[in-house]
Design a protein around this motif. Structure first.
Motif, PDB file in Angstrom:
ATOM      1  N   LEU A 190       0.256 -14.492 -12.982  1.00 38.01           N
ATOM      2  CA  LEU A 190       1.545 -14.148 -13.575  1.00 38.01           C
ATOM      3  C   LEU A 190       2.470 -13.592 -12.500  1.00 38.01           C
ATOM      4  CD1 LEU A 190       0.227 -12.301 -16.764  1.00 38.01           C
ATOM      5  CD2 LEU A 190       0.915 -14.705 -16.571  1.00 38.01           C
ATOM      6  N   PRO A 191       3.765 -13.672 -12.686  1.00 40.87           N
ATOM      7  CA  PRO A 191       4.689 -13.113 -11.682  1.00 40.87           C
ATOM      8  C   PRO A 191       4.475 -11.602 -11.526  1.00 40.87           C
ATOM      9  CG  PRO A 191       5.862 -14.541 -13.212  1.00 40.87           C
ATOM     10  CD  PRO A 191       4.487 -14.336 -13.787  1.00 40.87           C
ATOM     11  N   ASP A 192       4.392 -11.173 -10.299  1.00 41.92           N
ATOM     12  CA  ASP A 192       4.269  -9.737  -9.998  1.00 41.92           C
ATOM     13  C   ASP A 192       5.673  -9.200  -9.737  1.00 41.92           C
ATOM     14  OD1 ASP A 192       3.588  -7.214  -9.182  1.00 41.92           O
ATOM     15  OD2 ASP A 192       2.889  -7.824  -7.190  1.00 41.92           O
ATOM     16  N   ASP A 193       6.343  -8.844 -10.813  1.00 42.94           N
ATOM     17  CA  ASP A 193       7.762  -8.476 -10.725  1.00 42.94           C
ATOM     18  C   ASP A 193       7.901  -7.013 -10.289  1.00 42.94           C
ATOM     19  OD1 ASP A 193      10.470  -8.640 -10.862  1.00 42.94           O
ATOM     20  OD2 ASP A 193      10.597  -8.738 -13.046  1.00 42.94           O
ATOM     21  N   TRP A 194       7.427  -6.732  -9.089  1.00 40.11           N
ATOM     22  CA  TRP A 194       7.383  -5.342  -8.618  1.00 40.11           C
ATOM     23  C   TRP A 194       8.777  -4.787  -8.341  1.00 40.11           C
ATOM     24  CZ3 TRP A 194       8.512  -3.295  -3.658  1.00 40.11           C
ATOM     25  CH2 TRP A 194       8.923  -4.226  -2.706  1.00 40.11           C
ATOM     26  N   LEU A 195       9.746  -5.642  -8.150  1.00 34.50           N
ATOM     27  CA  LEU A 195      11.120  -5.188  -7.880  1.00 34.50           C
ATOM     28  C   LEU A 195      11.977  -5.130  -9.138  1.00 34.50           C
ATOM     29  CD1 LEU A 195      11.952  -7.060  -4.534  1.00 34.50           C
ATOM     30  CD2 LEU A 195      11.800  -4.588  -4.873  1.00 34.50           C
ATOM     31  N   ARG A 196      11.335  -5.212 -10.300  1.00 33.13           N
ATOM     32  CA  ARG A 196      12.091  -5.241 -11.558  1.00 33.13           C
ATOM     33  C   ARG A 196      13.057  -4.065 -11.663  1.00 33.13           C
ATOM     34  NH1 ARG A 196       8.048  -5.212 -14.354  1.00 33.13           N
ATOM     35  NH2 ARG A 196       7.877  -2.998 -14.887  1.00 33.13           N
ATOM     36  N   ASN A 197      12.611  -2.891 -11.242  1.00 33.45           N
ATOM     37  CA  ASN A 197      13.463  -1.695 -11.306  1.00 33.45           C
ATOM     38  C   ASN A 197      13.987  -1.283  -9.926  1.00 33.45           C
ATOM     39  OD1 ASN A 197      13.112  -1.324 -14.128  1.00 33.45           O
ATOM     40  ND2 ASN A 197      11.076  -0.476 -13.751  1.00 33.45           N
ATOM     41  N   GLY A 198      13.992  -2.232  -9.004  1.00 30.06           N
ATOM     42  CA  GLY A 198      14.440  -1.926  -7.653  1.00 30.06           C
ATOM     43  C   GLY A 198      13.353  -1.208  -6.865  1.00 30.06           C
ATOM     44  N   ASN A 199      13.666  -0.918  -5.613  1.00 30.29           N
ATOM     45  CA  ASN A 199      12.735  -0.212  -4.730  1.00 30.29           C
ATOM     46  C   ASN A 199      13.470   0.975  -4.135  1.00 30.29           C
ATOM     47  OD1 ASN A 199      10.855   0.683  -2.898  1.00 30.29           O
ATOM     48  ND2 ASN A 199      10.987  -1.096  -1.549  1.00 30.29           N
ATOM     49  N   ILE A 200      13.154   2.146  -4.617  1.00 29.27           N
ATOM     50  CA  ILE A 200      13.882   3.359  -4.240  1.00 29.27           C
ATOM     51  C   ILE A 200      13.752   3.663  -2.752  1.00 29.27           C
ATOM     52  CG2 ILE A 200      12.001   4.994  -4.674  1.00 29.27           C
ATOM     53  CD1 ILE A 200      15.669   5.500  -5.742  1.00 29.27           C
ATOM     54  N   HIS A 256       7.738  -0.859  14.931  1.00 26.20           N
ATOM     55  CA  HIS A 256       8.415  -1.172  13.681  1.00 26.20           C
ATOM     56  C   HIS A 256       7.874  -2.485  13.114  1.00 26.20           C
ATOM     57  CE1 HIS A 256      11.167   1.837  15.294  1.00 26.20           C
ATOM     58  NE2 HIS A 256      11.243   1.094  16.387  1.00 26.20           N
ATOM     59  N   GLY A 257       7.848  -2.588  11.795  1.00 22.62           N
ATOM     60  CA  GLY A 257       7.386  -3.806  11.151  1.00 22.62           C
ATOM     61  C   GLY A 257       8.502  -4.787  10.909  1.00 22.62           C
ATOM     62  N   ASN A 258       8.154  -6.075  10.879  1.00 21.56           N
ATOM     63  CA  ASN A 258       9.121  -7.132  10.590  1.00 21.56           C
ATOM     64  C   ASN A 258       8.439  -8.139   9.664  1.00 21.56           C
ATOM     65  OD1 ASN A 258      11.824  -8.501  11.449  1.00 21.56           O
ATOM     66  ND2 ASN A 258      10.311 -10.140  11.580  1.00 21.56           N
ATOM     67  N   GLY A 259       8.978  -8.289   8.442  1.00 21.41           N
ATOM     68  CA  GLY A 259       8.334  -9.177   7.487  1.00 21.41           C
ATOM     69  C   GLY A 259       9.307  -9.697   6.450  1.00 21.41           C
ATOM     70  N   ILE A 260       8.776 -10.086   5.296  1.00 29.09           N
ATOM     71  CA  ILE A 260       9.569 -10.706   4.237  1.00 29.09           C
ATOM     72  C   ILE A 260       9.593  -9.789   3.016  1.00 29.09           C
ATOM     73  CG2 ILE A 260       9.698 -12.647   2.618  1.00 29.09           C
ATOM     74  CD1 ILE A 260       8.470 -14.418   4.753  1.00 29.09           C
ATOM     75  N   ARG A 261      10.753  -9.682   2.409  1.00 24.06           N
ATOM     76  CA  ARG A 261      10.904  -8.912   1.167  1.00 24.06           C
ATOM     77  C   ARG A 261      10.655  -9.862  -0.010  1.00 24.06           C
ATOM     78  NH1 ARG A 261      15.259  -7.799  -2.476  1.00 24.06           N
ATOM     79  NH2 ARG A 261      15.252  -5.654  -3.308  1.00 24.06           N
ATOM     80  N   TYR A 262       9.392 -10.022  -0.358  1.00 27.49           N
ATOM     81  CA  TYR A 262       9.044 -10.929  -1.449  1.00 27.49           C
ATOM     82  C   TYR A 262       9.510 -10.363  -2.784  1.00 27.49           C
ATOM     83  CZ  TYR A 262       5.894 -12.850   2.089  1.00 27.49           C
ATOM     84  OH  TYR A 262       5.382 -13.382   3.237  1.00 27.49           O
ATOM     85  N   GLN A 263      10.142 -11.225  -3.568  1.00 25.62           N
ATOM     86  CA  GLN A 263      10.598 -10.780  -4.879  1.00 25.62           C
ATOM     87  C   GLN A 263       9.431 -10.555  -5.831  1.00 25.62           C
ATOM     88  OE1 GLN A 263      13.451 -13.393  -6.694  1.00 25.62           O
ATOM     89  NE2 GLN A 263      13.579 -12.218  -8.581  1.00 25.62           N
ATOM     90  N   TYR A 264       8.431 -11.451  -5.746  1.00 22.22           N
ATOM     91  CA  TYR A 264       7.308 -11.366  -6.678  1.00 22.22           C
ATOM     92  C   TYR A 264       5.956 -11.166  -5.996  1.00 22.22           C
ATOM     93  CZ  TYR A 264      10.584 -13.075 -10.168  1.00 22.22           C
ATOM     94  OH  TYR A 264      11.658 -13.208 -11.011  1.00 22.22           O
ATOM     95  N   GLY A 265       5.903 -11.130  -4.698  1.00 20.22           N
ATOM     96  CA  GLY A 265       4.619 -10.963  -4.046  1.00 20.22           C
ATOM     97  C   GLY A 265       3.704 -12.146  -4.306  1.00 20.22           C
ATOM     98  N   LEU A 266       2.394 -11.905  -4.273  1.00 15.41           N
ATOM     99  CA  LEU A 266       1.428 -12.988  -4.475  1.00 15.41           C
ATOM    100  C   LEU A 266       1.420 -13.393  -5.952  1.00 15.41           C
ATOM    101  CD1 LEU A 266      -0.726 -14.636  -2.910  1.00 15.41           C
ATOM    102  CD2 LEU A 266      -2.411 -12.987  -3.732  1.00 15.41           C
ATOM    103  N   PHE A 267       0.769 -12.632  -6.787  1.00 14.22           N
ATOM    104  CA  PHE A 267       0.808 -12.814  -8.229  1.00 14.22           C
ATOM    105  C   PHE A 267       0.100 -11.637  -8.877  1.00 14.22           C
ATOM    106  CE2 PHE A 267      -2.946 -15.143  -6.718  1.00 14.22           C
ATOM    107  CZ  PHE A 267      -3.962 -14.581  -7.482  1.00 14.22           C
ATOM    108  N   LYS A 268       0.395 -11.445 -10.142  1.00  9.20           N
ATOM    109  CA  LYS A 268      -0.339 -10.468 -10.934  1.00  9.20           C
ATOM    110  C   LYS A 268      -1.500 -11.200 -11.586  1.00  9.20           C
ATOM    111  CE  LYS A 268       0.112  -7.172 -14.754  1.00  9.20           C
ATOM    112  NZ  LYS A 268       1.016  -6.633 -15.797  1.00  9.20           N
ATOM    113  N   GLN A 269      -2.709 -10.705 -11.340  1.00 11.00           N
ATOM    114  CA  GLN A 269      -3.906 -11.382 -11.831  1.00 11.00           C
ATOM    115  C   GLN A 269      -4.317 -10.835 -13.197  1.00 11.00           C
ATOM    116  OE1 GLN A 269      -7.713 -10.118 -10.237  1.00 11.00           O
ATOM    117  NE2 GLN A 269      -8.238 -12.230  -9.735  1.00 11.00           N
ATOM    118  N   GLU A 270      -4.491 -11.757 -14.136  1.00  9.41           N
ATOM    119  CA  GLU A 270      -5.093 -11.402 -15.411  1.00  9.41           C
ATOM    120  C   GLU A 270      -6.232 -12.375 -15.693  1.00  9.41           C
ATOM    121  OE1 GLU A 270      -2.480 -10.983 -18.721  1.00  9.41           O
ATOM    122  OE2 GLU A 270      -1.277  -9.386 -17.775  1.00  9.41           O
TER     123      GLU A 270
END
Length: 796
Positions: free
Chosen positions: A159-169, A136-150
């Motif tokens: 830029l913020p990588d708002d991957w959890l904007r709509n939740g995580n199903i 099993h894995g054990n880690g951190i639930r990052y809200q924004y991760g590393l970053f969104k690159q532009e």
């Protein structure tokens, strides 16, 4: 999994009504995705619970893989594949008027990792579940991760990588399994009436760690393991009101991956992150064990904790804390258990990546852990100085020269230490960890990294998967070493033509993606020359760039290239890594100039794909002709992009570094193009003077002058700094020493590409011999040699 199209369609329509009170045609693509993900999750929910129950009933040894990052990519296609329902879902959705591929594109890549370290962790989780290993894995639930690159004007912008904007199903919040993590304050030991010490915390800052679980679905075997990610929250207290500043301080702990560590505040936050997920994970493991066992006598037989690189190294001291402070074990018994439980993988040969922490920061942030590390250090010195002398012991002790040294703590507290490629493991023993190797030679071993062919062929390259299935059957899906039989089949010229056609279709698909998203036209008949990995000086993207400048100058002088080329890059630079960001600016400035120079026409293109991640890799890798693995020998631990590209039929252009060496052993000199200094050459190089190469080699001179004489526009400061790094500051990673050999290797690539039969055979041979690099086999070796965990699945 036994479901029918009709059943799936009914489930999908019903769930659409339940979630959105909407018809399918009225729903947005995002809603269509969330409904599909919800249905798929339901299909494995029973297996998830049954797997957990079976592990408890059979009392199987549980392995916990601690990693600061995971990089799973999209869960939807992987879960459908592993459940065996992708065709049923695709056909059912098609009848409902929905294109599955469009729905898959709605899923954001989870912002839980950055590069090879995180991807390897996810490959291992997939392989362990598919092999039936209780890991099993054990880690951190990052809200924004590393970053969104532009890219703006060629510069990397984060830029913020708002991957959890709509939740995580895919996740399930389990607040009933939350843990308290202590930071700061003062800790002292109070002796009770039985003579046992108890840790007393005063003025500590408590943070609540709340777990979110994600099911990791095994391949066609009804096994679902667990990835537990922790989120930081304030303690609930109805009598206390928290300020916004206090809330923000806690939220920051799990906000972003790898905070900027160029200042004290960033370093402190990173230290908190590391202790946060380690403490929560260890507490959770011990608590879970105690629910089903009367005492801790068998803890070391039933639990393994694996430290993936140095970030989770505090697990050694944290387990000691929990065993002594919470479970009242003696130091000696707790230490015996800890050594038995802990194992450590080192992922780097770079001294700057072997984490150290200033003693004062460490003591103030995690005071109880500091006390325990001090005692580990004291006992280590007491035992080892009489045997090895004070000088050697000082060089590898957990605390020295005002720093806590995490790699040394991990080695001393573990029963196993491994590198991730043969050459890497040897170099650990010979140099980086030599002092500890002399003390604990029996602990050191090698486990070469691997990849999951389910992700990188079945999901990413269905065209090649279909060709392989038609030619050699489907046994390779579960046992990738069966790919070897493709070597025999591919001697047929018709098969080689089909293989070439597969590659061309993939190149056309990527060219279409580039045109749609980056608004550049690229020629699918050109050589697609690919370098996709984290942007770091030792990985030598700059060497690749030097050759592009060389090609450009050749064209401008009136000499056409032997073959048209498209150079494809994908890479992020750490936000505080100025030099790497300057190289990104150089690549983009060069691309802007070359791609729009009428003299160049279609001979040469540069495509730098922004925001590189797993889903983009799935588009690039199947289309690649050339795989650039060009790190300075002795610097890359292993690499895994090399294996992914190999499995997809790319020809590797490589130094003899990391796992490239084992790939070379697999395919031979006829099927791989190598160049450059070897590890021994680098180590034995006497008095390297890069300025001599610049002054004596006119070709190098022309290339480097282009950085500073205005040939390349819009890089005045970046070009000068890069030029100085190579000439004035002596070229730390030997680019100039390796350039002539690299250019000759590129010329060989051109020559081989002009012989389609020869190139096709090389492609086929690489695909056929890639199976040995399956992460399934790697994880089995970990389970058998290091974790001593049950491996129920058999390899045919």
């Amino acid at each position: 999994m036994a479901i029918t199209e009709a059943q799936f369609m009914d489930d999908y329509k019903t769930r659409m009504l339940e979630m959105y009170s909407s018809s399918i045609t009225e729903a947005s693509k995002s809603q269509q995705y969330r409904v599909l993900a919800s249905v798929v999750r339901d299909y494995y929910a029973k297996h998830w619970q049954e797997t957990k129950t079976r592990y408890q009933k059979e009392d199987d040894k549980q392995v916990y893989y601690f990693s600061i990052e995971f990089l799973p990519g999209r869960f939807l296609p992987q879960n459908m594949l592993n459940l065996g329902i992708q065709d049923i879902v695709a056909n059912g959705l098609n009848k409902l008027g929905i294109d599955l591929n469009h729905i898959i594109e709605q899923e954001p890549d989870p912002g839980l990792g950055n590069g090879g370290l995180g991807r390897l962790a996810s490959e291992f989780l997939d392989s362990a579940a598919s092999e039936g290993i209780a890991m099993h894995g054990n880690g951190i639930r990052y809200q924004y991760g590393l970053f969104k690159q532009e890219f703006i004007n060629g510069y990397q912008v984060e830029l913020p990588d708002d991957w959890l904007r709509n939740g995580n199903i895919w996740e399930v919040r389990r607040e009933n399994r939350a843990c308290v993590v202590h930071f700061g304050g003062h800790v002292w030991l109070k002796e009770d009436s039985f003579g046992k010490n108890h840790a007393i915390y005063e003025n500590a800052e408590d943070v609540i760690a709340v777990p979110y679980d994600i099911g990791i679905v095994g391949y066609h075997n009804e096994v679902v393991n667990n990835l537990r990610l922790w989120s930081a929250e304030l303690p609930y207290n109805e009598h206390q009101r928290y300020t916004l500043a206090e809330k923000q301080k806690v939220n920051e702990i799990t906000q972003i991956l790898y905070p900027d560590d160029s200042n004290y505040e960033g370093r402190l936050l990173r230290l908190k992150q590391e202790y946060f997920f380690v403490s929560a994970g260890v507490q959770s493991i011990v608590r879970s064990y105690r629910r089903h066992h009367r005492n801790l006598d068998d803890f070391g037989e039933k639990i393994s904790i694996h430290i993936n690189d140095t970030h989770p190294a505090m697990a050694v001291a944290e387990l000691m804390r929990v065993l002594m402070d919470n479970e009242s074990l003696s130091w000696e018994k707790a230490w015996n258990i800890t050594e038995q439980v802990m194992s450590y993988t080192n992922h780097t040969l770079l001294s700057e990546a072997l984490e150290t922490w200033p003693e004062d920061m460490f003591a103030q942030t995690v005071p109880r852990i500091y006390q325990i590390v001090q005692e580990i250090d004291r006992r280590f010195r007491l035992k080892m100085v009489p045997l090895y002398g004070a000088e050697l012991v000082q060089s590898v002790a957990p605390i020295a020269d005002g720093y806590v040294r995490m790699a040394y703590l991990a080695v001393i507290g573990s029963h196993s230490v491994n590198g991730v490629a043969k050459i890497h493991s040897q170099l650990l023993q010979d140099s980086v960890l030599n002092g500890l190797y002399r003390m604990y030679p029996e602990r050191f071993n090698n486990k070469t990294n691997g990849i999951t062919f389910r992700r990188w062929l079945e999901v990413a390259n269905p065209n090649l998967t279909n060709l392989l299935d038609n030619q050699i059957g489907q046994k390779w899906h579960k046992s990738p070493h069966f790919l070897r039989s493709f070597e025999v089949v591919a001697k047929d010229k018709d098969v080689l033509k089909k293989l070439a056609a597969v590659k061309h279709r993939n190149k056309v698909a990527f060219a279409n993606y580039v045109q749609e998203h980056l608004h550049e036209r690229i020629n699918p008949k050109a050589i697609f020359d690919v370098q996709i990995k984290r942007l770091h000086a030792y990985k030598r993207q700059l060497l690749h760039v030097m050759y592009i400048i060389d090609e450009y100058l050749q064209i401008k002088s009136g000499q056409p290239l032997p073959n048209p080329r498209v150079h494809i890059f994908g890479a992020k630079a750490a936000p505080s890594y100025r030099y790497a960001k300057q190289i990104i600016k150089l690549i983009n400035a060069l691309a802007e100039q070359i791609n729009h120079d009428p003299d160049v026409k279609n001979q040469l293109k540069i495509i730098f794909v922004p925001n590189y991640g797993v889903s983009l890799a799935e588009k690039i890798i199947p289309a690649a002709d050339v795989s650039e693995q060009i790190s300075l020998a002795g610097k890359e631990a292993s690499g895994t992009s090399n294996m992914k590209l190999m499995a997809n039929g790319a020809i590797t252009l490589a130094t003899m570094d990391g796992a490239n060496i084992e790939m070379f052993d697999a395919v031979g000199s006829e099927n791989m193009v190598t160049f450059g200094l070897t590890v021994d050459d680098v180590e034995n190089y006497q008095n390297y003077h890069s300025a001599d190469f610049y002054s004596k080699d006119q070709r190098i001179q022309r290339i480097l002058n282009a950085l500073v004489d205005g040939t390349i526009k819009d890089i005045e400061s970046e070009g000068r700094d890069i030029f100085n790094s190579l000439v004035q500051y002596n070229d730390q990673y030997f680019l100039l020493a390796d350039y002539e050999s690299y250019a000759q290797a590129q010329e060989k690539i051109d020559m081989l590409y002009q012989k389609p039969d020869c190139w096709g055979k090389m492609m086929a041979y690489n695909v056929a011999n890639s199976g040995r690099f399956s992460s399934d086999y790697t994880v089995i070796r970990y389970a058998e040699d290091i974790w001593h965990a049950k491996v129920p699945a058999s390899i045919e």
